[in-house]
Write a protein that holds these residues in place. Sequence first.
Motif, PDB file in Angstrom:
ATOM      1  N   UNK A 167       0.654  -0.994   0.075  1.00 17.74           N
ATOM      2  CA  UNK A 167      -0.339   0.087   0.112  1.00 17.74           C
ATOM      3  C   UNK A 167       1.162   1.353   0.339  1.00 17.74           C
ATOM      4  N   UNK A 168       2.338   1.891   0.961  1.00 22.04           N
ATOM      5  CA  UNK A 168       3.324   2.546   0.889  1.00 22.04           C
ATOM      6  C   UNK A 168       4.099   2.458  -0.409  1.00 22.04           C
ATOM      7  N   UNK A 169       3.628   1.709  -0.528  1.00 18.49           N
ATOM      8  CA  UNK A 169       4.282   1.599  -2.550  1.00 18.49           C
ATOM      9  C   UNK A 169       3.718   2.279  -3.715  1.00 18.49           C
ATOM     10  N   UNK A 170       2.431   1.662  -3.714  1.00 19.13           N
ATOM     11  CA  UNK A 170       1.113   2.345  -4.892  1.00 19.13           C
ATOM     12  C   UNK A 170       1.217   3.688  -4.272  1.00 19.13           C
ATOM     13  N   UNK A 171       0.838   4.122  -3.092  1.00 15.49           N
ATOM     14  CA  UNK A 171       1.180   4.831  -2.571  1.00 15.49           C
ATOM     15  C   UNK A 171       1.723   6.780  -3.194  1.00 15.49           C
ATOM     16  N   UNK A 172       3.059   5.943  -2.531  1.00 11.60           N
ATOM     17  CA  UNK A 172       4.062   6.542  -3.145  1.00 11.60           C
ATOM     18  C   UNK A 172       4.614   6.861  -4.589  1.00 11.60           C
ATOM     19  N   UNK A 173       3.820   5.647  -5.519  1.00 13.24           N
ATOM     20  CA  UNK A 173       4.041   5.340  -6.926  1.00 13.24           C
ATOM     21  C   UNK A 173       4.014   6.489  -7.446  1.00 13.24           C
ATOM     22  N   UNK A 174       2.300   6.333  -6.969  1.00 17.47           N
ATOM     23  CA  UNK A 174       1.519   7.735  -7.752  1.00 17.47           C
ATOM     24  C   UNK A 174       2.129   8.833  -7.681  1.00 17.47           C
ATOM     25  N   UNK A 175       1.788   8.754  -6.454  1.00 18.06           N
ATOM     26  CA  UNK A 175       2.887  10.245  -6.070  1.00 18.06           C
ATOM     27  C   UNK A 175       3.593  10.807  -6.768  1.00 18.06           C
ATOM     28  N   UNK A 176       4.518  10.215  -7.203  1.00 16.46           N
ATOM     29  CA  UNK A 176       5.868  10.783  -7.589  1.00 16.46           C
ATOM     30  C   UNK A 176       5.189  10.916  -9.721  1.00 16.46           C
ATOM     31  N   UNK A 177       4.078  10.296  -9.659  1.00 18.36           N
ATOM     32  CA  UNK A 177       3.112  10.495 -11.090  1.00 18.36           C
ATOM     33  C   UNK A 177       3.626   9.019 -11.988  1.00 18.36           C
ATOM     34  N   UNK A 178       3.412   8.434 -11.336  1.00 15.07           N
ATOM     35  CA  UNK A 178       3.565   7.455 -12.435  1.00 15.07           C
ATOM     36  C   UNK A 178       2.066   6.102 -12.080  1.00 15.07           C
ATOM     37  N   UNK A 179       1.818   5.647 -12.525  1.00 15.39           N
ATOM     38  CA  UNK A 179       0.453   5.628 -13.708  1.00 15.39           C
ATOM     39  C   UNK A 179      -0.034   4.766 -13.380  1.00 15.39           C
ATOM     40  N   UNK A 180      -0.614   3.636 -12.374  1.00 12.82           N
ATOM     41  CA  UNK A 180      -0.492   2.354 -11.965  1.00 12.82           C
ATOM     42  C   UNK A 180      -2.127   1.669 -12.587  1.00 12.82           C
ATOM     43  N   UNK A 181      -1.472   0.967 -13.991  1.00 15.93           N
ATOM     44  CA  UNK A 181      -2.780   0.212 -13.924  1.00 15.93           C
ATOM     45  C   UNK A 181      -2.755  -1.527 -14.134  1.00 15.93           C
ATOM     46  N   UNK A 182      -4.186  -2.245 -13.522  1.00 19.50           N
ATOM     47  CA  UNK A 182      -4.484  -3.351 -13.531  1.00 19.50           C
ATOM     48  C   UNK A 182      -4.809  -3.813 -15.001  1.00 19.50           C
ATOM     49  N   UNK A 183      -4.117  -5.031 -15.082  1.00 15.63           N
ATOM     50  CA  UNK A 183      -4.665  -5.386 -16.287  1.00 15.63           C
ATOM     51  C   UNK A 183      -3.579  -6.447 -17.304  1.00 15.63           C
ATOM     52  N   UNK A 184      -4.163  -7.182 -18.219  1.00 12.05           N
ATOM     53  CA  UNK A 184      -3.202  -7.834 -18.675  1.00 12.05           C
ATOM     54  C   UNK A 184      -3.231  -7.569 -20.396  1.00 12.05           C
TER      55      UNK A 184
END
Length: 488
Positions: free
Chosen positions: A277-294
Amino acid sequence: MSLFRNLIQLSTSKSKPLLQNPNFLFTSLSHFTTDTPTRYAGLEPTKGDEKPRVVVLGSGWAGCRLMKGIDTDLYDVVCVSPRNHMVFTPLLASTCVGTLEFRSVAEPIGRIQPAISKAPGSYFFLANCTSLDAEKQMVHCETVTDGLDTVDPWRFKISYDKLVIALGAEASTFGIRGVKEHAIFLREVRHAQEIRRKLLLNLMLSDMPGLSEEEKSRLLHCVVVGGGPTGVEFSGELSDFILKDVRQTYAHVKDYIHVTLIEANEILSSFDDSLRRYATKQLTKSGVHLVRGIVKDVKPQQLILTDGTEVPYGLLVWSTGVGPSSFVKSLELSKSPGGRIGIDEWLRVPSVPDVFAIGDCSGFLESTGKPVLPALAQVAERQGKYLANLLNKIGKDGGGRRNSGGEVELGDPFVYRHLGSMATIGRYKALVDLRQSKEAKGLALKGFASWFIWRSAYLTRVISWRNRFYVAINWATTFVFGRDISRI
């Protein structure tokens, strides 16, 4: 190579007083024999007055740790690998954006085991193993060539007393069309160099006049597929590069560049829930767009997900895990679940004598009752260290030669204990998970303190003092002056 070609031509020319024997190049080396003049050579079986020969296939974590620990007073060591160095993979992502120089993560084989460069019966061959003849205890190899302007690949064979297969694994594509053609993997120094050149090229091209907004956004869209430690660390390094360097140096296009991380499930699935959860939050703050998909299909300028979403990209990095290589699959050896070479508790391949397998290419057979270990550097390194000690014990007890180790007491079997996992996520933050398994309880750290632990731990794990010095100087230079943005 041109000298080699000229020497072969000389053997059939008027210079016969100099090279009367067509096998001159090989008979001048005491250990080499030839079957067909100038076309097929090899290392013959060791004689009674020579040391037993250990042949190591591969120069990754497992093979290099084995070579570092083996007693060269007991054995001659021959390494066969398509690269003459070991890659310190935990820091490879940092080289893609200029945080570290490429040479900082590459350790020459000759420095890891000096006997390979000095001892008369030890060699390094820049080649690939093409087949294994377990009955004759011999491996067949073919040299690695570079480009078209070289001689044809040279074929040769090597007899062994002990064979260690440490060939690692290859990136998994899951049979998805277009991955090998259009994506870049992050497993070798050449991959990091290709990523760096592609990234900087796209940055410069995007500043050209007349380029549409759509094309500019595509060129500067960096897509990472795979949310494991490699994908997350590269995304973190890339976001740091964008925030701290690109926005200053490429101000005209700073608002167009962005990073997308695609993962089918949760990122960092082996880590503690709170750390994920912490990694998800920090990456999002850094501007990384997280996408769940295949990913279903990869085309030259876009990839398609299973839900039909089209994702345009300028740079595509693929880090979805590893699997057995095609050569490992082709070997007629017993296999563990997942297709790796099957081994017993002492890392032996039970179906053939004097053959061992370590690292990502190996896995415990079901009959041992042990699970297949994860493809991690710490697993490979620990197996290499254990096997070096085991071979040293066998050699001291008189079992170093082929078919002579059956009566030697092997001692304790290999036991792996997980020391924990670490990953950096950018912005001077990292994760440290010290649990021994996913189900176990243990210490979980995050933030700046974890980042400091991450850097300190890997600095001490870099193999040589030479490279430790390089890494420390690179980190200091980047902190003071920023990353190097030259496209060389």
